[in-house]
Design an enzyme around this catalytic site. Structure first.
Site, PDB file in Angstrom:
ATOM      1  N   HIS A 199      10.096  -0.191   9.721  1.00 15.59           N
ATOM      2  CA  HIS A 199      10.655  -1.292   8.932  1.00 15.59           C
ATOM      3  C   HIS A 199      10.563  -2.601   9.697  1.00 15.59           C
ATOM      4  O   HIS A 199      10.201  -3.645   9.139  1.00 15.59           O
ATOM      5  CB  HIS A 199      12.120  -1.012   8.567  1.00 15.59           C
TER       6      HIS A 199
ATOM      7  N   GLU B 182       5.287   1.434   6.583  1.00 13.89           N
ATOM      8  CA  GLU B 182       5.939   2.487   5.809  1.00 13.89           C
ATOM      9  C   GLU B 182       5.600   2.412   4.331  1.00 13.89           C
ATOM     10  O   GLU B 182       5.858   3.339   3.579  1.00 13.89           O
ATOM     11  CB  GLU B 182       7.459   2.470   6.038  1.00 13.89           C
TER      12      GLU B 182
END
Length: 353
Positions: free
Chosen positions: A315, A11
């Site tokens: 994540h 990300e």
């Protein structure tokens, strides 16, 4: 040897930077993080990331280069983690819980008890609310032998911040592994709905709508605390809710929602309830957010940890990549991004020096 971490992987956000410095501090292994937050609209360090680096440098008697707003490369040389008392003022509505995610992995191996007074945002977008941290994440850490006491003194919302938390961390010599593969029967659902510098009916509407939504799915006896704070020195208005479900095996699943201008209070409560229902219906013992938060501790523990998460997120994958690079461990992941997954690792057995 300097470990190099590319901050643009997965990300490409601040979590890669925070986790890199957290594991570096906990293990005294120097790191270089480059292309920090490369995929964000404003790349490089923001005030909350700068506070992470400065706090860990201070706590470890370390040295660091590149500590400036907008910097996209930081080199961090930690030494041993010192106990003691620290005041950490983020200076904005930057998330207190995200700062704590970076501090705690080092603090659990400190030379003595760590006491923190942290000032910033307690309930802000894109971060775990303080009540989730308290009621979902910290109980999981207790299963690994870590005792963290958290006291909420004042809530802080975006954009003004000003929230205050006091935290005490009792160090451990080694982390125990965690095993969460089976989900039991849900025995209790609780929560905290809050409203600050807003009419009292806001918190009641949030809580009642969450209770109604849960009841429609057959969940009765929900206990949601109404935390109404008309002023008490808070800097700005804000509202939100955190819900958590506990099963008969001791697993805790969490979900949350924040209010904002123009968003009906009923929508806030219903949103959190629907998120929790989805977590419960997954049949997994670990929710999507707790999964990524546990990765650094699983990697440092002594022994094999294994968890079943409701959703494998970017994540989580970035946290795994950072832990593997710094600690030399090897995670196994059975599942695909966006779906339930089983995550396992033989920990590095990091010990307090």
């Amino acid at each position: 040897m300097l470990v190099e971490i590319d901050g643009s992987i997965y990300e490409g956000g601040g979590a890669i930077f925070r986790n890199s410095l957290a594991l570096s501090a906990a293990t005294q292994r120097p790191v270089k993080v480059f292309r920090i937050r490369a995929k964000r609209s404003k790349p490089g360090l923001r005030p909350q990331h700068l506070m992470v680096a400065k706090a860990l440098t201070r706590m470890t008697l370390g040295k660091a280069t590149g500590l400036a707003i907008g910097s996209q490369e930081v080199i961090f040389y930690p030494q041993r983690v010192l106990g003691g008392s620290y005041v950490l003022d983020i200076g904005t509505a930057g998330s207190i819980t995200l700062l704590l995610q970076a501090i705690l992995p080092a603090a659990v191996f400190a030379s003595s008890k760590v006491k923190l007074k942290v000032i910033g945002g307690t309930d802000v977008p894109m971060a775990p609310p303080v009540d989730y941290f308290h009621h979902v994440f910290l109980p999981a850490l207790r299963d690994m032998g870590v005792i963290v006491h958290l006291k909420l003194l004042r809530r802080g919302h975006y954009p003004k911040g000003g929230g205050i938390c006091e935290v005490e961390v009792d160090p451990v010599n080694v982390l125990a592994p965690i095993l969460r593969l089976e989900r039991g029967e849900i025995t209790r659902v609780s929560g905290v709905a809050h409203a600050v510098r807003l009419p009292k009916h806001v918190v009641e509407r949030i809580a009642s709508s969450a209770e109604d939504a849960l009841r429609r799915h057959g969940i009765e006896g929900v206990e949601i605390k109404r935390d109404y704070r008309p002023n008490r020195g808070h800097l700005g208005p804000g509202a939100g809710i955190v819900l958590w479900a506990i099963d008969d095996l001791g697993n805790v699943l969490g979900a949350d929602a924040l209010g904002k201008r123009g968003k009906p209070s009923e929508q806030v409560g219903r949103e959190a309830a629907e998120k929790l229902i989805k977590e419960i219906q997954s049949g997994c013992p670990v929710d999507r957010h707790l999964g990524d938060m546990l990765i650094p501790y699983m990697a440092m523990a002594s022994g094999r940890s294994e968890i079943r998460v409701s959703c494998l997120t970017l994540h989580t994958l970035s946290n795994i990549a950072v832990a593997e690079k710094i600690l030399g461990v090897s995670f196994s992941v059975s599942g695909r991004e966006g779906a339930p997954a089983t995550i396992a690792v033989e920990g590095a057995a990091i010990r307090r020096s």
